[in-house]
Design a protein around this motif. Structure first.
Motif, PDB file in Angstrom:
ATOM      1  N   TRP A 334     138.464 106.403 114.816  1.00  0.00           N
ATOM      2  CA  TRP A 334     139.524 105.413 115.636  1.00  0.00           C
ATOM      3  C   TRP A 334     140.045 104.256 114.569  1.00  0.00           C
ATOM      4  O   TRP A 334     141.127 103.994 114.507  1.00  0.00           O
ATOM      5  CB  TRP A 334     138.985 104.536 116.581  1.00  0.00           C
ATOM      6  CG  TRP A 334     138.865 105.577 117.976  1.00  0.00           C
ATOM      7  CD1 TRP A 334     137.886 106.120 118.284  1.00  0.00           C
ATOM      8  CD2 TRP A 334     139.935 105.396 118.709  1.00  0.00           C
ATOM      9  NE1 TRP A 334     138.359 106.826 119.796  1.00  0.00           N
ATOM     10  CE2 TRP A 334     139.680 106.364 120.054  1.00  0.00           C
ATOM     11  CE3 TRP A 334     141.161 105.126 118.876  1.00  0.00           C
ATOM     12  CZ2 TRP A 334     140.437 106.654 121.206  1.00  0.00           C
ATOM     13  CZ3 TRP A 334     142.314 105.441 119.861  1.00  0.00           C
ATOM     14  CH2 TRP A 334     141.651 106.203 121.099  1.00  0.00           C
ATOM     15  N   TYR A 338     144.176 103.845 113.885  1.00  0.00           N
ATOM     16  CA  TYR A 338     144.906 102.557 113.898  1.00  0.00           C
ATOM     17  C   TYR A 338     145.355 102.251 112.683  1.00  0.00           C
ATOM     18  O   TYR A 338     146.378 101.525 112.405  1.00  0.00           O
ATOM     19  CB  TYR A 338     143.747 101.694 114.209  1.00  0.00           C
ATOM     20  CG  TYR A 338     143.318 101.486 115.678  1.00  0.00           C
ATOM     21  CD1 TYR A 338     144.022 101.902 116.698  1.00  0.00           C
ATOM     22  CD2 TYR A 338     141.831 101.184 115.897  1.00  0.00           C
ATOM     23  CE1 TYR A 338     143.484 101.918 118.134  1.00  0.00           C
ATOM     24  CE2 TYR A 338     141.460 101.394 117.387  1.00  0.00           C
ATOM     25  CZ  TYR A 338     142.470 101.547 118.453  1.00  0.00           C
ATOM     26  OH  TYR A 338     141.685 101.537 119.660  1.00  0.00           O
ATOM     27  N   GLU A 341     148.741 104.308 112.343  1.00  0.00           N
ATOM     28  CA  GLU A 341     149.544 104.082 113.393  1.00  0.00           C
ATOM     29  C   GLU A 341     150.116 102.499 112.940  1.00  0.00           C
ATOM     30  O   GLU A 341     151.286 102.356 112.902  1.00  0.00           O
ATOM     31  CB  GLU A 341     148.925 103.676 114.651  1.00  0.00           C
ATOM     32  CG  GLU A 341     149.566 103.306 115.666  1.00  0.00           C
ATOM     33  CD  GLU A 341     148.885 103.065 117.111  1.00  0.00           C
ATOM     34  OE1 GLU A 341     149.461 103.073 118.084  1.00  0.00           O
ATOM     35  OE2 GLU A 341     147.879 102.513 117.032  1.00  0.00           O
ATOM     36  N   SER A 342     149.413 101.740 112.020  1.00  0.00           N
ATOM     37  CA  SER A 342     149.868 100.338 111.654  1.00  0.00           C
ATOM     38  C   SER A 342     150.852 100.819 110.606  1.00  0.00           C
ATOM     39  O   SER A 342     151.790 100.090 110.016  1.00  0.00           O
ATOM     40  CB  SER A 342     148.917  99.549 111.161  1.00  0.00           C
ATOM     41  OG  SER A 342     148.106 100.094 110.060  1.00  0.00           O
ATOM     42  N   GLN A 360     142.234  96.788 109.723  1.00  0.00           N
ATOM     43  CA  GLN A 360     142.033  97.543 111.087  1.00  0.00           C
ATOM     44  C   GLN A 360     140.532  97.280 111.297  1.00  0.00           C
ATOM     45  O   GLN A 360     140.368  97.401 112.450  1.00  0.00           O
ATOM     46  CB  GLN A 360     142.517  98.832 111.184  1.00  0.00           C
ATOM     47  CG  GLN A 360     144.049  98.891 111.358  1.00  0.00           C
ATOM     48  CD  GLN A 360     144.900  98.412 112.343  1.00  0.00           C
ATOM     49  OE1 GLN A 360     144.327  98.287 113.584  1.00  0.00           O
ATOM     50  NE2 GLN A 360     145.628  97.501 112.067  1.00  0.00           N
ATOM     51  N   HIS A 364     139.195  95.357 114.800  1.00  0.00           N
ATOM     52  CA  HIS A 364     138.811  95.921 115.960  1.00  0.00           C
ATOM     53  C   HIS A 364     137.176  96.183 116.331  1.00  0.00           C
ATOM     54  O   HIS A 364     136.398  95.743 115.118  1.00  0.00           O
ATOM     55  CB  HIS A 364     139.080  97.755 115.866  1.00  0.00           C
ATOM     56  CG  HIS A 364     140.589  97.687 116.337  1.00  0.00           C
ATOM     57  ND1 HIS A 364     141.166  97.576 117.403  1.00  0.00           N
ATOM     58  CD2 HIS A 364     141.380  98.104 115.242  1.00  0.00           C
ATOM     59  CE1 HIS A 364     142.457  97.808 116.946  1.00  0.00           C
ATOM     60  NE2 HIS A 364     142.650  97.968 115.958  1.00  0.00           N
TER      61      HIS A 364
END
Length: 406
Positions: A334, A338, A341-342, A360, A364
């Motif tokens: 995950w 992330y 994605e960022s 990240q 998180h």
């Protein structure tokens, strides 16, 4: 003639629409990239219990992440594949090189600190982010490299274990370990922390990873143990063993010795939930008789609603109860998602990618809890669950028997 012209016009419009739709589909497919994550796990060799549950964790994470990405119309998807290192350092290096040639940007694993140490020189010169879910060796706590670890280091585990042993009134401790970075680190950190608590630690020289006859190792343990028993009494001394599945062979020999069977034994994280210790009645019986327990990176009660369903799905796939190390592999996937994605779906700029990964991870909280990293890129804190073996009916099973915060 008019009808034919109108029919021809309709056909032209239909063809144009079909061409447009086909072009759109092709464009959509081209725009959506796949980020491949490679796992380096022991699936058929030593410590394969963790390897198999980690593999399942990656597969489930990929499914969950892709559902998340599809709902957000993201321009990338995640895919996972695993190479079987068998806990062998040579294979770990071979598979790292293969991952590099496959243009992999992210590796989860390897499991052991010995494998991680072996691939570090390759990692230092590669644009690959490496995330180990279970390496604990303090010697690998190095700032600014490309290696990150989603579990606490041996210093944290050793301090917790030593505190528990001392709290239970033990005065003398014989320590022994497999000759690899992770287990030697656990032997050293546990012994040093126990000494700092006022206990006496006697360290046996680590045994070779290629050893098959443990008779001499067991004899050395007994010799040192006998001296401590004379000083403190059998009820105040114990033996700490940092091993992987080969610990089974040591236990078989120790079970036949009345002196070694008369004291308490403790272990490192490399044996927790291992099926090898359950499949031999002599070994399982020895564990029960000596009150042996070993720590695993703890699963927090505060996130149980998140990790318990994932753990249940992993057990359904593998038949094995996963520990926090395996679930940390799920979290690592995950964090990678992330990170990408960022970075707008791109993995092209490694320096930016690495910066985003740290951001990240610190941002998180995964199913195993906060992922905050220390200056060396390792999990900054953690508690530990203690596991032992009990007999339930005709079967032996691992059960939770305590926590480091108890």
């Amino acid at each position: 003639m008019y009808k034919m012209k109108r029919l021809f016009s309709a056909v032209v419009v239909l063809v144009a629409v079909m061409v447009t739709l086909h072009a759109c589909k092709k464009a959509d497919t081209t725009a959506q990239t796949t980020i491949n994550v490679r796992g380096l796990f022991s699936l058929t060799g030593n410590w394969s219990t963790l390897g198999l549950t980690s593999q399942a964790a990656l597969d489930l994470a990929a499914d969950d992440i892709n559902t998340y990405l599809a709902n957000k119309n993201s321009n990338f998807r995640i895919a996972a594949s695993v190479s079987d290192t068998k806990l062998d350092t040579g294979l770990a290096k071979t598979f790292f090189t293969l991952a590099k040639s496959d243009k992999i940007s992210f590796i989860i694993g390897p499991q052991s600190s010995a494998e991680l140490a072996a691939i570090k020189p390759l990692s230092d010169t590669s644009h690959i982010i490496v995330v180990s879910q279970s390496s604990t060796a303090g010697s690998l706590a190095i700032a600014d490299d490309n290696i990150f670890r989603f579990c606490p280091s041996d210093k944290i585990e050793g301090a917790a274990m030593a505190a528990t042993i001392a709290k239970n009134g033990f005065k003398g401790l014989v320590t022994v370990a497999r000759d690899d970075a992770g287990n030697k680190g656990l032997q050293s950190s546990t012994g040093a922390a126990f000494t700092a608590k006022g206990g006496q630690t006697v360290a046996i020289a680590p045994y070779s990873i290629s050893l098959t006859d443990y008779t001499a190792v067991v004899a050395s343990i007994k010799a040192q143990l006998s001296t401590l028993i004379t000083t403190y009494g059998a009820d105040k001394v114990g033996i700490y063993l940092a091993s992987f599945d080969e610990g089974v062979e040591i236990f078989k020999l120790a079970a036949a010795d009345p002196v070694l069977s008369s004291v308490k034994w403790f272990g490192g994280d490399g044996v927790v939930l291992s099926t090898a210790f359950l499949s031999d009645a002599t070994v399982a019986g020895f564990v029960i008789k000596t009150g042996f327990f070993a720590p695993s990176f703890g699963l927090p009660a505060s996130t149980q609603a998140q990790w318990q369903p994932v753990a249940a799905r992993i057990k359904t796939k593998t038949g094995i109860d996963p520990d926090a190390f395996a679930l940390a592999a799920y979290d690592a996937m995950w964090t990678i998602a992330y990170t990408v994605e960022s970075n707008n779906g791109s993995t092209d700029n490694f320096a930016t990618l690495k910066t985003h990964f740290v951001e990240q991870a610190n941002l998180h909280s995964g199913i195993v809890g906060a992922e905050a990293l220390d200056a060396a890129g390792d999990r900054a804190n953690g508690t530990f669950d203690y596991f032992s073996i009990v007999k339930q009916g005709d079967a032996y099973v691992w059960v939770l028997v305590g926590k480091s915060t108890d």
